[in-house]
Write a protein that holds these residues in place. Sequence first.
Motif, PDB file in Angstrom:
ATOM      1  N   SER A   7       0.794  -1.220   0.000  1.00 23.04           N
ATOM      2  CA  SER A   7       0.000   0.000   0.000  1.00 23.04           C
ATOM      3  C   SER A   7       0.831   1.276   0.000  1.00 23.04           C
ATOM      4  CB  SER A   7      -0.960   0.000   1.187  1.00 23.04           C
ATOM      5  OG  SER A   7      -0.224  -0.053   2.388  1.00 23.04           O
ATOM      6  N   ASP A  22      -2.434   5.474  -3.529  1.00 28.73           N
ATOM      7  CA  ASP A  22      -3.592   5.129  -2.719  1.00 28.73           C
ATOM      8  C   ASP A  22      -4.626   4.443  -3.609  1.00 28.73           C
ATOM      9  OD1 ASP A  22      -6.054   5.249  -1.304  1.00 28.73           O
ATOM     10  OD2 ASP A  22      -5.354   6.987  -0.189  1.00 28.73           O
ATOM     11  N   GLU A  23      -5.267   3.420  -3.117  1.00 27.46           N
ATOM     12  CA  GLU A  23      -6.285   2.691  -3.868  1.00 27.46           C
ATOM     13  C   GLU A  23      -7.420   3.620  -4.307  1.00 27.46           C
ATOM     14  OE1 GLU A  23      -7.790  -0.676  -5.743  1.00 27.46           O
ATOM     15  OE2 GLU A  23      -5.884  -0.446  -4.698  1.00 27.46           O
ATOM     16  N   ARG A  24      -7.755   4.610  -3.466  1.00 23.67           N
ATOM     17  CA  ARG A  24      -8.830   5.554  -3.813  1.00 23.67           C
ATOM     18  C   ARG A  24      -8.461   6.391  -5.023  1.00 23.67           C
ATOM     19  NH1 ARG A  24      -9.122   8.320   1.831  1.00 23.67           N
ATOM     20  NH2 ARG A  24      -6.925   7.969   1.441  1.00 23.67           N
ATOM     21  N   GLU A  25      -7.188   6.766  -5.143  1.00 26.39           N
ATOM     22  CA  GLU A  25      -6.735   7.528  -6.302  1.00 26.39           C
ATOM     23  C   GLU A  25      -6.876   6.703  -7.573  1.00 26.39           C
ATOM     24  OE1 GLU A  25      -2.708   8.559  -5.453  1.00 26.39           O
ATOM     25  OE2 GLU A  25      -3.257   9.980  -3.887  1.00 26.39           O
ATOM     26  N   ILE A  27      -8.950   4.153  -8.115  1.00 26.07           N
ATOM     27  CA  ILE A  27     -10.370   3.981  -8.409  1.00 26.07           C
ATOM     28  C   ILE A  27     -10.928   5.253  -9.046  1.00 26.07           C
ATOM     29  CG2 ILE A  27     -12.660   3.709  -7.357  1.00 26.07           C
ATOM     30  CD1 ILE A  27     -11.234   1.835  -5.295  1.00 26.07           C
ATOM     31  N   TRP A  28     -10.584   6.428  -8.479  1.00 22.54           N
ATOM     32  CA  TRP A  28     -11.060   7.695  -9.038  1.00 22.54           C
ATOM     33  C   TRP A  28     -10.591   7.844 -10.475  1.00 22.54           C
ATOM     34  CZ3 TRP A  28      -8.970  11.909 -11.352  1.00 22.54           C
ATOM     35  CH2 TRP A  28      -9.797  13.005 -11.511  1.00 22.54           C
TER      36      TRP A  28
END
Length: 56
Positions: A7, A22-25, A27-28
């Motif tokens: 991570s 970051d996983e959120r970045e 996905i976005w």
Amino acid sequence: MTTTKNSSESRSVDGNSPQFNDERELIWYEQNKVAIDSYNKLIEENGAFGDELRLF
């Protein structure tokens, strides 16, 4: 190509994609990739707002 080690390291969707910490970045980016590519094509073809007014 997707690379993931842990991570705290960067990830890449393919060879031309930006790196993500970051996983959120990630996905976005995946959710908005079509819009981003479309906007980049528009700017490439027509230039950015105010390009004709810049003196540099």
